[in-house]
Design a protein around this motif. Structure first.
Motif, PDB file in Angstrom:
ATOM      1  N   ALA A   1       5.540   3.535  32.809  1.00  0.00           N
ATOM      2  CA  ALA A   1       5.071   2.491  33.723  1.00  0.00           C
ATOM      3  C   ALA A   1       6.189   1.976  34.627  1.00  0.00           C
ATOM      4  CB  ALA A   1       4.466   1.341  32.938  1.00  0.00           C
ATOM      5  N   ASP A   2       7.414   1.949  34.111  1.00  0.00           N
ATOM      6  CA  ASP A   2       8.550   1.430  34.878  1.00  0.00           C
ATOM      7  C   ASP A   2       9.655   2.484  34.898  1.00  0.00           C
ATOM      8  OD1 ASP A   2      10.545   0.042  36.123  1.00  0.00           O
ATOM      9  OD2 ASP A   2      10.769  -1.479  34.563  1.00  0.00           O
ATOM     10  N   THR A   4      12.273   2.321  37.036  1.00  0.00           N
ATOM     11  CA  THR A   4      13.341   1.722  37.842  1.00  0.00           C
ATOM     12  C   THR A   4      14.680   2.402  37.561  1.00  0.00           C
ATOM     13  OG1 THR A   4      12.221  -0.424  37.854  1.00  0.00           O
ATOM     14  CG2 THR A   4      14.566  -0.400  38.387  1.00  0.00           C
ATOM     15  N   GLU A  21       3.504   8.996  42.981  1.00  0.00           N
ATOM     16  CA  GLU A  21       3.251   8.079  41.865  1.00  0.00           C
ATOM     17  C   GLU A  21       4.550   7.681  41.174  1.00  0.00           C
ATOM     18  OE1 GLU A  21       1.057   5.511  39.703  1.00  0.00           O
ATOM     19  OE2 GLU A  21       0.350   6.732  41.394  1.00  0.00           O
ATOM     20  N   MET A  22       5.465   8.629  41.029  1.00  0.00           N
ATOM     21  CA  MET A  22       6.751   8.311  40.407  1.00  0.00           C
ATOM     22  C   MET A  22       7.540   7.313  41.258  1.00  0.00           C
ATOM     23  SD  MET A  22       6.723  10.021  37.542  1.00  0.00           S
ATOM     24  CE  MET A  22       4.970   9.602  37.592  1.00  0.00           C
ATOM     25  N   ARG A  24       6.258   5.139  43.318  1.00  0.00           N
ATOM     26  CA  ARG A  24       5.559   3.852  43.228  1.00  0.00           C
ATOM     27  C   ARG A  24       5.910   3.126  41.930  1.00  0.00           C
ATOM     28  NH1 ARG A  24      -0.425   5.694  45.483  1.00  0.00           N
ATOM     29  NH2 ARG A  24      -0.048   5.167  47.675  1.00  0.00           N
ATOM     30  N   ARG A  25       6.300   3.869  40.920  1.00  0.00           N
ATOM     31  CA  ARG A  25       6.669   3.258  39.635  1.00  0.00           C
ATOM     32  C   ARG A  25       8.151   2.916  39.576  1.00  0.00           C
ATOM     33  NH1 ARG A  25       2.677   5.369  34.986  1.00  0.00           N
ATOM     34  NH2 ARG A  25       0.817   5.581  36.270  1.00  0.00           N
TER      35      ARG A  25
END
Length: 202
Positions: A1-2, A4, A21-22, A24-25
């Motif tokens: 989900a994260d 960062t 998608e990656m 965006r996460r």
């Protein structure tokens, strides 16, 4: 989900869905590679529309060593069964780019059972190969689903055996054809971990 701060390599990125998608996460860097210029053009367009800064390169899975870097997350989704040399591809990913986690998916056919396998069998053991759950990699000479690039389709036992043989540890199996794997023995910088085969019949 994260994700960062993570680096991500999307092998066989197609039109860029997973790459986007990656990003965006929260991934710090995402690199998508594919050998098809049409897919890469779609991916670049989709990333631009999504306002995601993603790098795309024309590169084959067999050439990942040319990247000269490892990634926190490697996506290898929907590619294995399109390859003429699938185990080589897994070996190269493990040796050159898998720094930690690989998310893997392959079409599977045949038995979904996992057999209890011994470390060795006598040369004259024949019946083993007739068992549907024995690890099998089905070869498609012509076409499957009207697609001439569908070459090899494993059953579940074969998929998992190939991942282990290439030096990956399966840590999660969230869906029938999806596996979360880690480079066995830690970071992948040391190269693949091959099981000992001992003497072989040539």
């Amino acid at each position: 989900a994260d994700l960062t701060g993570k680096t991500v390599l999307d092998i066989g990125c197609n039109a860029g869905f997973y790459s986007i998608e990656m990003k965006r996460r929260g991934a710090a860097r995402v690199l998508g590679i594919d050998f098809d210029e049409a897919y890469l053009a779609q991916a670049r367009f989709a990333a631009e529309i999504a306002d995601c800064e993603i790098e795309f390169q024309k590169l084959s899975v067999y050439d990942v060593g040319a990247l000269s870097e490892t990634f926190d997350v490697v996506l290898f989704m929907g590619v294995l069964y399109h390859l003429r040399h699938p185990l080589l591809a897994l070996d190269l990913i493990r040796e050159h780019v898998a720094g930690d986690l690989m998310i893997f998916q392959s079409m599977q056919r045949g038995s979904t059972d996992l057999p209890e396998m011994e470390e060795n069998y006598h040369f004259w053991t024949h019946d083993l190969f007739d068992r549907p759950e024995f690890p099998k990699l089905h070869f498609i000479e012509h076409r499957y689903a009207d697609d001439p690039t569908n070459w090899w389709i494993p059953n579940r036992a074969c998929t998992e055996a190939m991942l282990r043989s290439a030096g990956f540890e399966i840590v999660l199996h969230p869906e029938q054809e999806v596996y979360f794997c880690r480079a066995a023995g830690g970071a992948a910088s040391g190269g693949p971990v091959y099981p000992s085969k001992g003497q072989r019949h040539d």
